[in-house]
Each structure stands twice: as C-alpha cells, then as structure tokens.
Design a protein around this motif. Structure first.
Motif, PDB file in Angstrom:
ATOM      1  N   PRO A 149       0.833  -1.208   0.000  1.00 38.90           N
ATOM      2  CA  PRO A 149       0.000   0.000   0.000  1.00 38.90           C
ATOM      3  C   PRO A 149       0.866   1.258   0.000  1.00 38.90           C
ATOM      4  O   PRO A 149       1.895   1.325   0.674  1.00 38.90           O
ATOM      5  CB  PRO A 149      -0.816  -0.130   1.290  1.00 38.90           C
ATOM      6  CG  PRO A 149      -0.871  -1.596   1.562  1.00 38.90           C
ATOM      7  CD  PRO A 149       0.458  -2.129   1.103  1.00 38.90           C
ATOM      8  N   GLU A 152       1.894   2.793   3.418  1.00 38.09           N
ATOM      9  CA  GLU A 152       2.946   2.059   4.120  1.00 38.09           C
ATOM     10  C   GLU A 152       4.307   2.289   3.483  1.00 38.09           C
ATOM     11  O   GLU A 152       5.316   2.450   4.177  1.00 38.09           O
ATOM     12  CB  GLU A 152       2.622   0.561   4.116  1.00 38.09           C
ATOM     13  CG  GLU A 152       1.442   0.161   4.975  1.00 38.09           C
ATOM     14  CD  GLU A 152       1.260  -1.345   5.024  1.00 38.09           C
ATOM     15  OE1 GLU A 152       2.244  -2.057   4.729  1.00 38.09           O
ATOM     16  OE2 GLU A 152       0.149  -1.799   5.340  1.00 38.09           O
ATOM     17  N   CYS A 172      -0.570  11.507  -0.390  1.00 35.36           N
ATOM     18  CA  CYS A 172      -1.563  10.666  -1.063  1.00 35.36           C
ATOM     19  C   CYS A 172      -2.711  11.513  -1.612  1.00 35.36           C
ATOM     20  O   CYS A 172      -3.194  11.286  -2.733  1.00 35.36           O
ATOM     21  CB  CYS A 172      -2.096   9.605  -0.102  1.00 35.36           C
ATOM     22  SG  CYS A 172      -0.904   8.302   0.296  1.00 35.36           S
ATOM     23  N   THR A 178      -5.644   6.837  -2.831  1.00 33.20           N
ATOM     24  CA  THR A 178      -5.847   6.491  -1.433  1.00 33.20           C
ATOM     25  C   THR A 178      -4.578   5.847  -0.880  1.00 33.20           C
ATOM     26  O   THR A 178      -3.786   5.260  -1.629  1.00 33.20           O
ATOM     27  CB  THR A 178      -7.014   5.504  -1.245  1.00 33.20           C
ATOM     28  OG1 THR A 178      -6.648   4.230  -1.795  1.00 33.20           O
ATOM     29  CG2 THR A 178      -8.280   6.019  -1.918  1.00 33.20           C
ATOM     30  N   TRP A 180      -4.263   3.185   0.537  1.00 31.13           N
ATOM     31  CA  TRP A 180      -4.322   1.730   0.424  1.00 31.13           C
ATOM     32  C   TRP A 180      -4.110   1.239  -1.002  1.00 31.13           C
ATOM     33  O   TRP A 180      -4.103   0.054  -1.256  1.00 31.13           O
ATOM     34  CB  TRP A 180      -5.660   1.225   0.964  1.00 31.13           C
ATOM     35  CG  TRP A 180      -5.758   1.410   2.447  1.00 31.13           C
ATOM     36  CD1 TRP A 180      -5.363   0.540   3.421  1.00 31.13           C
ATOM     37  CD2 TRP A 180      -6.269   2.567   3.136  1.00 31.13           C
ATOM     38  NE1 TRP A 180      -5.594   1.070   4.662  1.00 31.13           N
ATOM     39  CE2 TRP A 180      -6.151   2.318   4.527  1.00 31.13           C
ATOM     40  CE3 TRP A 180      -6.815   3.775   2.720  1.00 31.13           C
ATOM     41  CZ2 TRP A 180      -6.561   3.228   5.492  1.00 31.13           C
ATOM     42  CZ3 TRP A 180      -7.209   4.703   3.676  1.00 31.13           C
ATOM     43  CH2 TRP A 180      -7.084   4.427   5.044  1.00 31.13           C
ATOM     44  N   GLN A 259      -4.221   2.630   9.576  1.00 32.88           N
ATOM     45  CA  GLN A 259      -3.397   1.938   8.593  1.00 32.88           C
ATOM     46  C   GLN A 259      -2.064   1.627   9.218  1.00 32.88           C
ATOM     47  O   GLN A 259      -1.475   2.482   9.888  1.00 32.88           O
ATOM     48  CB  GLN A 259      -3.191   2.768   7.328  1.00 32.88           C
ATOM     49  CG  GLN A 259      -2.384   2.030   6.259  1.00 32.88           C
ATOM     50  CD  GLN A 259      -2.101   2.875   5.029  1.00 32.88           C
ATOM     51  OE1 GLN A 259      -1.874   4.075   5.132  1.00 32.88           O
ATOM     52  NE2 GLN A 259      -2.115   2.257   3.856  1.00 32.88           N
ATOM     53  N   SER A 265      -0.265   0.633  13.921  1.00 30.53           N
ATOM     54  CA  SER A 265      -1.335   1.292  13.177  1.00 30.53           C
ATOM     55  C   SER A 265      -1.331   2.781  13.485  1.00 30.53           C
ATOM     56  O   SER A 265      -1.040   3.194  14.610  1.00 30.53           O
ATOM     57  CB  SER A 265      -2.693   0.684  13.537  1.00 30.53           C
ATOM     58  OG  SER A 265      -2.757  -0.653  13.099  1.00 30.53           O
ATOM     59  N   THR A 268      -5.171   7.495   9.547  1.00 29.78           N
ATOM     60  CA  THR A 268      -4.931   7.906   8.167  1.00 29.78           C
ATOM     61  C   THR A 268      -6.176   8.623   7.656  1.00 29.78           C
ATOM     62  O   THR A 268      -7.299   8.220   7.960  1.00 29.78           O
ATOM     63  CB  THR A 268      -4.625   6.676   7.291  1.00 29.78           C
ATOM     64  OG1 THR A 268      -3.441   6.046   7.809  1.00 29.78           O
ATOM     65  CG2 THR A 268      -4.397   7.059   5.846  1.00 29.78           C
ATOM     66  N   THR A 279     -10.184   1.323  -0.144  1.00 31.99           N
ATOM     67  CA  THR A 279     -10.264   1.883   1.207  1.00 31.99           C
ATOM     68  C   THR A 279     -10.736   0.781   2.142  1.00 31.99           C
ATOM     69  O   THR A 279     -11.250  -0.242   1.708  1.00 31.99           O
ATOM     70  CB  THR A 279     -11.253   3.072   1.262  1.00 31.99           C
ATOM     71  OG1 THR A 279     -12.548   2.624   0.837  1.00 31.99           O
ATOM     72  CG2 THR A 279     -10.797   4.212   0.356  1.00 31.99           C
ATOM     73  N   PRO A 280     -10.584   0.973   3.460  1.00 32.50           N
ATOM     74  CA  PRO A 280     -11.071  -0.039   4.398  1.00 32.50           C
ATOM     75  C   PRO A 280     -12.560  -0.285   4.268  1.00 32.50           C
ATOM     76  O   PRO A 280     -13.309   0.648   3.949  1.00 32.50           O
ATOM     77  CB  PRO A 280     -10.713   0.551   5.758  1.00 32.50           C
ATOM     78  CG  PRO A 280      -9.626   1.525   5.498  1.00 32.50           C
ATOM     79  CD  PRO A 280      -9.902   2.087   4.141  1.00 32.50           C
TER      80      PRO A 280
END
Length: 280
Positions: A149, A152, A172, A178, A180, A259, A265, A268, A279-280
């Motif tokens: 991602p 990260e 981002c 995004t 992710w 994230q 974590s 984000t 996205t989550p």
C-alpha cells in the motif's frame, strides 16, 4: 508531530547553540549511558538524517537520538526556566557556557563512534532534506514492492527518509490516490511526480513554525497578536486531522481509518471523492 522538517529544524537550533562550544555539563539519563561524561569535549556539529539527530563531538563520538512521536530537544539560555516537561521526562542534558540543550522523552539515545554512524542510519533511503537526496533512487525503492500500500511505502524510511504520518496522508491526497492503493498501481506519470512532490512539501515547511501543505496563508487581523502570514489551523492541511470536516477541494466529508506501517497502526485521512483506490 516530529517529521523530517521538524527534525531538520531541531538540528539547526542545536547546531546554532552548541557547535564550536565546549561541553560544561553532561547528563545522559538512560541506564546504558549513565556513567558517560562528555564534559570537556567540543561539539563539532549537529545534523539531521531523516528523522534521526546526530550530535558529533571531538574525539570521534556521536550522540544519536530519535524523537519518534513526542520527543523533543529544547535550548535554554543561562537562568532561563526549563519548560519542555517535568524533570522525570528529561533524558539528556548538554550544557555549554552560553546555552543548555535538554532532550525530553527521547525514546532512542545512544553513543556511537562517529565512524560507525552507519549502524544507526545506514539503512535509511535518500533524505528528502539532505545532501544525499536522489529522487530516482527513492522512486526505485518505492516501486520495489509494487503490491505494498502506498501509505505504508511512504512511511518506510528505507525507501525515502523524512515522511511521517502527516505527510503520508497529504502526499496521497495530492497524488489523488488512497493510502491503500498498491504503489505499483499508481499511473506511471503520477508515480514519477511523487519524489519531487514529497520533497517540495518538506522544503516548503523546513523554516515554518506552522506546517502547511495547502499554501493557504490566510492573513489574520493584526489585533490578534499573531503572525499575519500564518495559515488558519483549519486550512493548513488538506486531509490530516480534518475528519469529518468537508474537503477543501470538493466539500466531501474527510474520512479516517487506521493503517499500519509495518510496526504499528496510525490514523490515516483521505477524501473519498478526490482520491481513487481501495479503502477499508
């Protein structure tokens, strides 16, 4: 929150206060350094490497510190009250005849041979604010794990050094992706812009007291007693810390989720309309 620009500011303050002066007070309050005495040594320089601080002394010694989430170095004049936190949070004191530098809540503090600094910072990628900056190498590092991602990958200091959680979200957003989105799925043109964009954000803030990525330095009434060139807090950043307020571009409520960065974590932030990807 200490990020690359904050750490470079700290290095400049410490260098201006200590470099060229002899240490008259030395107190390193971590168990492995409790018996170390640096008094009598001259401070040669203080420099930043990514988010790391290197204070070099004559005799080939370097004090390596890292601020992480809430560490800080404060510089005080003789007789000035120390206001960086309670005494039990002090981890280092380096005093000269003119100034005293006090390190608070330092999670990393170690003494190295200057010739062995690579043991502390040799793993870092190109420093966004350093003389070793290499945008091509930074991009190669980011794309080496295309499935990772984007958020990260940006936080991994082995790829490029200096980006923290705030700049991760802001970069981002400005890329329209995004956090992710797998970094390998960035359009080639977008990916090629990434290193220069990240560098421009940190460079724009390396001398500012208030970090901003929007460029909205809205004047304030002079009667407030504040600097009229500072951005209003609600407009300094595009997405970080703004959930659920409206996006400054499109008005869509900003969203937030956790994230990981490979170790922990972190909150984000993103705009579901301006940024494309999972996205989550």
């Amino acid at each position: 929150m200490p990020e690359g620009d904050t750490v470079h500011q700290a290095a400049r303050r410490l260098h201006a206060a200590l470099a060229g002066h002899t240490v008259t007070r030395s107190d390193l309050r971590v168990p492995k350094l409790a018996t170390v005495d640096l008094t009598g040594r001259t401070v040669l320089d203080v420099t930043a490497r990514g988010k790391h601080l290197l204070t070099r002394f004559e005799g080939g010694l370097t004090l390596h510190s890292h601020l992480r989430m809430d560490g800080s170095w404060k510089v005080y004049a003789p007789g000035e009250r120390w206001r960086g936190g309670p005494g039990h949070q002090i981890r280092a004191i380096l005093g000269t005849a003119e100034r005293t530098a006090v390190g608070y809540r330092l999670p990393v503090l170690e003494l190295l041979r200057t010739a062995e600094e690579h043991k502390a910072v040799g793993h870092l990628g190109p420093d966004l604010l350093g003389p070793d900056w290499d945008p091509e190498q930074a991009l190669r590092n980011l794309l080496a794990t295309p499935e990772r991602p984007l958020g990260e990958a940006l936080l991994d200091q082995r790829n490029l050094a200096g980006i923290g959680n705030i700049y991760k979200s802001e970069v981002c957003f400005l890329l329209g992706a995004t956090p992710w989105l797998p970094v390998g799925e960035l359009p080639a043109e977008t990916a090629s812009r990434l290193p220069a964009l990240a560098k421009s954000l940190l460079e724009a803030n390396r001398d500012r007291p208030d970090r901003t990525t929007t460029g909205r330095l809205t004047p304030r009434p002079l009667s407030t007693g504040t600097n009229p060139t500072r951005a209003r807090p609600s407009q300094r950043l595009y997405v970080y810390g703004r959930a659920p307020r409206p996006c400054l571009r499109c008005g869509t409520p900003i969203r937030t989720a956790e994230q990981g960065d490979g170790s922990r974590s972190r909150p984000t932030y993103w705009c579901p309309d301006c940024q494309q990807g999972p996205t989550p």
